[in-house]
Design an enzyme around this catalytic site. Structure first.
Site, mmCIF file in Angstrom:
data_model
loop_
_atom_site.group_PDB
_atom_site.id
_atom_site.type_symbol
_atom_site.label_atom_id
_atom_site.label_comp_id
_atom_site.label_asym_id
_atom_site.label_seq_id
_atom_site.Cartn_x
_atom_site.Cartn_y
_atom_site.Cartn_z
ATOM 1 N N HIS A 118 0.815 -1.216 0.000
ATOM 2 C CA HIS A 118 0.000 0.000 0.000
ATOM 3 C C HIS A 118 0.851 1.271 0.000
ATOM 4 C CE1 HIS A 118 0.890 0.575 4.318
ATOM 5 N NE2 HIS A 118 0.866 -0.750 4.342
ATOM 6 N N ASP A 119 0.354 2.267 -0.704
ATOM 7 C CA ASP A 119 0.909 3.627 -0.694
ATOM 8 C C ASP A 119 2.311 3.713 -1.278
ATOM 9 O OD1 ASP A 119 -1.322 5.020 0.835
ATOM 10 O OD2 ASP A 119 -0.761 3.472 2.272
ATOM 11 N N GLY A 136 5.148 -1.009 2.673
ATOM 12 C CA GLY A 136 4.304 0.156 2.432
ATOM 13 C C GLY A 136 5.057 1.467 2.393
#
Length: 264
Positions: A118-119, A136
Site C-alpha cells: 500500500h501507498d 508500504g
C-alpha cells in the site's frame, strides 16, 4: 474479446478492445484502458485504475486491500500506467489514508511473484525482477532496476536510475544513479551501464562519479562530504538532485562500503 468464463461486474469500466481471458474476475470499481490484456485467473479488485496497453499475466491480484491493520476500509486506488507489464502472481495493494493510492508508472515491468504494498509510488520505466518485495509507503524514482528477491523496508526511497543487486535488503534510502549491494546495503559504484544506455554523456557520468567519490569513498563524515560537494562542484541539475535527495532522507542513506557508516 471478453471470454464468457470470466466475471466482469456490470459497473466496471472496460475499454472496447480489452482482452479478458477465462476465469478472471473484475470487480465493480475498476477502470481498464484501451488495448490491455488480462490473462486467465487474474483478480482485479475495487479501486484498480489500469492504463492503456497493459499486460497482466495469470495469477496476479491487483488492488487488493492493504495488509495494514490501520486500514479502515477507506476508498483508495491502485493505479498502473500505460504499457506496463505485470507478470505471474504479482500482488499490488491499493492505498490507505496515508496517500490514498498506490501508483506504478508507465512502461514498467514487474516480474513474477513480486509484491508492491500500500501507498507505494513507483516511477516510469522501472524493472522489478522476480520476487522483489516492497513494504508500504515506499517511493521509487524513474528507471530503477531491482534484481531478484530484493526486499525494501517501509518508508524507504530509491532514487532514479539506481540499481539494486539481487537478494539485497534495503533498509536505508538509495540515492539516484548508484548501484547498491552487499549486507548491510552499501554503495557499490554508479550505474554507469544504465546511464549510458539512457543517453547520459561521458561528462555527466564523470560528474556523478566524482560527486559520489567524495560522498562515499573519500570521507567518512557524510555531512562534511555534502558541504564539500556543494562548495567545490559547479551547480548543475545532477549535483543538486543528488544533494537534495541525501539531505532530505529521513531514514538515512546507504553507507559507503567499508566506512562503517549506516546513515547520515
Amino acid at each position: 474479446m471478453i471470454q464468457p468464463l470470466s466475471y466482469i461486474h456490470p459497473e466496471a469500466k472496460i475499454a472496447q478492445n480489452v482482452v479478458i481471458e477465462p476465469f478472471s474476475t473484475i470487480h465493480k470499481d475498476v477502470v481498464i484502458g484501451e488495448g490491455s490484456w488480462i490473462g486467465s485467473n487474474v483478480t482485479i479488485m475495487n479501486g484498480a485504475r489500469i492504463g492503456k496497453n497493459c499486460r497482466i499475466f495469470p495469477g496476479a491480484v491487483i488492488s487488493g486491500e492493504p495488509q495494514d491493520l490501520k486500514f479502515e476500509g477507506e476508498v483508495t486506488t491502485a493505479e498502473i500506467g500505460d504499457n506496463t507489464t505485470i507478470r505471474e502472481c504479482v500482488t499490488i495493494n491499493r492505498g490507505t489514508k496515508d496517500r490514498f493510492k498506490t501508483v506504478i508508472g508507465k512502461n514498467c515491468l514487474i516480474q513474477a511473484y513480486s509484491h508492491i504494498a500500500h501507498d507505494c509510488f513507483i516511477g516510469d520505466n522501472c524493472i522489478f525482477s522476480n520476487s522483489s518485495t516492497l513494504a508500504g509507503h515506499i517511493t521509487v524514482g524513474d528507471y530503477v532496476v531491482l534484481a531478484g528477491m530484493v526486499a525494501v523496508h517501509q518508508f524507504c526511497k530509491i532514487g532514479s536510475h539506481a540499481f539494486v543487486t539481487g537478494g539485497t535488503l534495503v533498509r536505508k534510502d538509495v540515492p539516484p544513479y548508484i548501484k547498491a549491494a552487499r549486507e548491510p546495503i552499501s554503495y557499490a559504484g554508479i550505474n554507469s551501464v544504465g546511464l549510458r544506455r539512457r543517453g547520459y554523456s561521458n561528462e555527466q557520468i564523470n560528474e556523478i562519479q566524482n560527486i559520489y567519490r567524495v560522498l562515499f569513498v573519500q570521507h567518512s563524515n557524510l555531512g562534511k562530504a555534502l558541504d564539500i560537494v556543494e562548495a567545490e562542484f559547479e551547480a548543475t541539475e545532477l549535483r543538486d538532485e543528488i544533494l537534495g535527495f541525501v539531505r532530505a532522507s529521513n531514514r538515512g542513506v546507504v553507507k559507503g562500503f567499508g566506512q562503517g557508516r549506516s546513515g547520515i
